[in-house]
Every structure is written in C-alpha cells, then in structure tokens.
Scaffold this active site. Sequence first.
Site, PDB file in Angstrom:
ATOM      1  CE1 TYR A   1      22.807 -13.966   9.227  1.00 32.88           C
ATOM      2  CE2 TYR A   1      21.536 -12.447  10.597  1.00 32.88           C
ATOM      3  CZ  TYR A   1      22.339 -12.687   9.498  1.00 32.88           C
ATOM      4  OH  TYR A   1      22.681 -11.663   8.669  1.00 32.88           O
TER       5      TYR A   1
ATOM      6  CG  HIS B   1      29.216  -5.008   6.107  1.00 34.88           C
ATOM      7  ND1 HIS B   1      29.882  -6.187   5.935  1.00 34.88           N
ATOM      8  CD2 HIS B   1      27.893  -5.305   5.973  1.00 34.88           C
ATOM      9  CE1 HIS B   1      29.016  -7.166   5.705  1.00 34.88           C
ATOM     10  NE2 HIS B   1      27.799  -6.644   5.721  1.00 34.88           N
TER      11      HIS B   1
ATOM     12  CG  ASN C   1      21.325  -5.344  11.315  1.00 36.13           C
ATOM     13  OD1 ASN C   1      20.671  -6.277  11.743  1.00 36.13           O
ATOM     14  ND2 ASN C   1      21.157  -4.888  10.107  1.00 36.13           N
TER      15      ASN C   1
ATOM     16  CE1 TYR D   1      -8.487  30.326  -5.578  1.00 29.65           C
ATOM     17  CE2 TYR D   1      -7.394  28.407  -6.499  1.00 29.65           C
ATOM     18  CZ  TYR D   1      -8.523  29.196  -6.370  1.00 29.65           C
ATOM     19  OH  TYR D   1      -9.679  28.849  -7.021  1.00 29.65           O
TER      20      TYR D   1
ATOM     21  NE  ARG E   1      -9.726  33.321  -2.089  1.00 25.71           N
ATOM     22  CZ  ARG E   1     -10.392  32.903  -3.163  1.00 25.71           C
ATOM     23  NH1 ARG E   1     -11.352  31.996  -3.030  1.00 25.71           N
ATOM     24  NH2 ARG E   1     -10.109  33.366  -4.360  1.00 25.71           N
TER      25      ARG E   1
ATOM     26  CG  PHE F   1      17.143  -5.153   9.023  1.00 25.82           C
ATOM     27  CD1 PHE F   1      16.686  -5.066   7.719  1.00 25.82           C
ATOM     28  CD2 PHE F   1      17.177  -6.399   9.626  1.00 25.82           C
ATOM     29  CE1 PHE F   1      16.287  -6.183   7.019  1.00 25.82           C
ATOM     30  CE2 PHE F   1      16.773  -7.533   8.915  1.00 25.82           C
ATOM     31  CZ  PHE F   1      16.329  -7.426   7.613  1.00 25.82           C
TER      32      PHE F   1
ATOM     33  CD  GLU G   1      20.753  -7.314   2.459  1.00 24.03           C
ATOM     34  OE1 GLU G   1      21.109  -6.354   1.745  1.00 24.03           O
ATOM     35  OE2 GLU G   1      21.436  -7.744   3.403  1.00 24.03           O
TER      36      GLU G   1
END
Length: 496
Positions: free
Chosen positions: A51, A81, A193, A278, A281, A327, A412
């Site tokens: 792959y 991409h 990637n 507050y 403090r 990834f 995905e």
Amino acid sequence: MIRLDGQSLTAPLLARIAAGEGVSLDEGALAMVAENRAVVDRIVAEARTVYGINTGFGQFATVVIPPDQLQQLQLNLVRSHAAGVGEPLPKDQTRALMAARINCLLKAHSGIRPEPIRLLADCLNRDVVPVVPSQGSVGASGDLAPLAHMALLLVGEGLAWGPAGLVPGGAALAEAGLAPVVLQAKEGLALINGTQLITALGNLAVARLQRLIPLSDEIAALSLEALRGTRAAFDPRIHAARPHPGQIAVADHMREILGATSAIAESHKDCHRVQDAYSLRCIPQVHGVTRDALAFAGAILERELNAATDNPMIFTDTQESRSGGNFHGQYPAFACDVLAIAAADLASISERRQERLVNPATSDLPAFLTANGGLESGFMMAHVTSAALVSELKGLAQPACVDTIPTSAGKEDHVSMGPIAARKLLRAVDGLEQVLAIEARMALEGVRLVGLAPAAGLDALRGRLSAACAPWTDRPMFEEIQATFRALRDHQEATA
C-alpha cells in the site's frame, strides 16, 4: 541555522524558523533516510504489492499500479489532494509547516529520498514559500490538502509568495536557482501524509503562551496593587495544602513580584477588608491551571513535532512496510483544544479584574479611571472591547476534536478536525494578548491614580508601560491599546 534532526525541535525553535531563520539538516539523519529509502526501492524491484508504494490510496488501496506508472501515481496524488480553499496561511505559519514536515521526514520512516527533503530545506533558506490554503483538512489521514499544496512547489507547480504577490511555483524555484524534483515511488504520499499543519500551528501557539502566561501574573499583580489587594492569599502554606504544580508556581511568582510590601500595601494594611474578590484572591488557582494545561498540551505538541506520522511506515531494520494510524490528528487536536480553553479562561479572569478597576463600587478609584468623569469617558469602552473579546474567546473554546465527519467513502470514519482546533487556538491567543494589554493599561492608570509606589518587582513592566503611555486624558483609545500591546511585546523580549 537551526539544525533539524527529527528528534530535537521545540516550539521556540519552530517559532524562530517561522520568523525567518534558516535550517540545516543533520547528516546522520539524512543517512538514515537514505537507508530507509533503499527498503522502498527493494519493494519496487521485487514487485511486491505494498500500500502506498504501488497501489492506489484510500478506497483504491486494492488497485495495483504497474511499475511504469509509479511516478505518475505520486504526482497525481499530490495534484488531486491539493484541494484546499479559504485564505492562505500567513507566510510564517507556512514556514513552520515546512519545517515540521522536514523534521518528520528525518525520522526515517517515510521511505523518501534525501533529495526532496534537501529541496524543502533550500526553499526555507531562500524564502521560497508555497501558498497553502488554510481550509480543507480534517486532520486524518493527516493534513493531506495543506501538505499537498506544499508538495506542489517541490514539483514546480502550485503558487508561491513572491516579492510583489503570488507567482507560479516553478517560476519561484527558478528565481531562487532551484530545480523541481521528480517524485519517485512513495514520495508523494511521504510528503502529504501527517499531522504537520495541526502540529506546526499548535507549537507556534505554545511558543507565544510560554511568554504570555507568566506575563499575565505580572499584569495581575499590577492590578492587585491598583485595587489595593492583599498578599495574604499567596501564602505558600495555602498552596502547599493543594499541591497543583501550576498553582504553586503562580503563588511563588506573585510573591516574587510583589515582595514583602510596597508603599501601596503599607497604605491599606489596617483596612477593614479581609478578603479580596476571586479575580484577585484566586489568581494562583486560575492562572495555575493554565500553566498546567500548557505543560500537558505543550508536551503532546512537542512530541508530535518530533514524531513520524506517516502511513505506511517503512522499517529499515526488518525491511518492512506496515500500515497504521500515526497520521490521526487526535493528539495534537486535543492539545490545541485544551489550550484554547486555557486562553479563554485566562482572558476571562483578566476581564473581571478590569471591571473592578473601572467600577467605583468595587474599588477606591474614580469611575472608568478618569478624574474628569462626564467630560471624559476614560476606559469605559476599553472594557467593552475586552468584554467583546472574551465573549469571542468563549466561542473559540468550544472543542473541535469532539466532532467527526467520516470521509473517503467511510474508510476514514473518525477524524480529528485538528486544523480547525489549531487555527482557532491561534485566534484565541491573539484575543488573549489583546485582553491582557487592556488590563495592563488600566492597571497602570490605576496605580497612577493611587499615587503611591507599587511593589519594586513591577518596576520593569511599569517602566515600559509608562514610557509608552502618558497619563490618561481622552484620546483615541485604539492607539493607546496598540501602544500598550507593543510595550508588552518589548517587555516579553527583554525578560525572555
């Protein structure tokens, strides 16, 4: 030159590269990269089906690509991409992205040759910076779209920043005396990637917060003096009984800044008040947890900066390729969301101190810090601006990493939305810095109106603020805030 070796990059160093410093590449790391690349060459030579090397990607992982099309496969991957949209990242953020990707590739698990890494470093050193759109990544399978826009530059395509605007990537390389590379098997995937957009932006935010968070203690101390607050709440015994590291560190810092006493403290040592609100403090408790959040999230982001985040991973020792999920951006996305919450909370308590400074019902100071109320509005609208910023910061504190939209035909099926977390974190840091500037300017005016000397530990900060900002009479407030902002930046540089 900042040396990149895949294992020692930090947020401050990344910030320096982003600002324009050059990089050098560790030769030992490059030798390991070359050895790792030999594994890919062997896989190709033996015609093994692996792959990312000789198959399609994602849903197309079962499609085997013939050897004579492997170069085209990698180029097609980068081109397809590069699908980002929106405003381009600023140049400094893109430089950080480039440096982070170089550092990842030097881990020697990506199967890339040294040549593309050297070209990316040469681009950084000659300020040849690609145009990278800010939107289009879901943070798994890595920051594919932004990194693909970066990779386009290396093959002589896409756009780059030129002296007078945008120029074609190939022309930018040629102008700098650089030549594009021809991507070989696995190299397009190796370049795109990973989690480097989330990680780069997150670490730039960390570098700024590492200075802003201690500065917030100094500004709070100046407000405490202007409001005639007590030092009693910083007694070390109180904080030892609840031993959170950040809380103890802030209490220690407040005692260091405020010292034993001051003319202001002496003026009200016998007053009737025994406890402060507050926002005064609880400075150690609220500021403290932001320090602990920074320690937690900063450690995640620094580890990610020095991690291999590819898929598949190439292992030199066993000559293997293994698919996994490094990834996935959940780690840096989670860290960025934590820091956005911390920034919002720190700004929120600052705004509460500001309200006390301008409200005569909660201080001994004149309304809105002006002795000419009515004729002058003083800091009325400065507080309104701060309130607007804090409200926006609360929206930015909404976590992005809890959202997910499945992509890639369901393969995905859980993504991090980390780039959204990182971008909104930087916006949150911007807002926090402005809120703190407004508090600092108000606190300075409050101390002036008290008319007594505050703690000596505040002299450096007060001196820079006083040099930048004359005693108040109504004038354009935005200029006053900008002057304070610059003075605080100078103070951070001087005390770094």
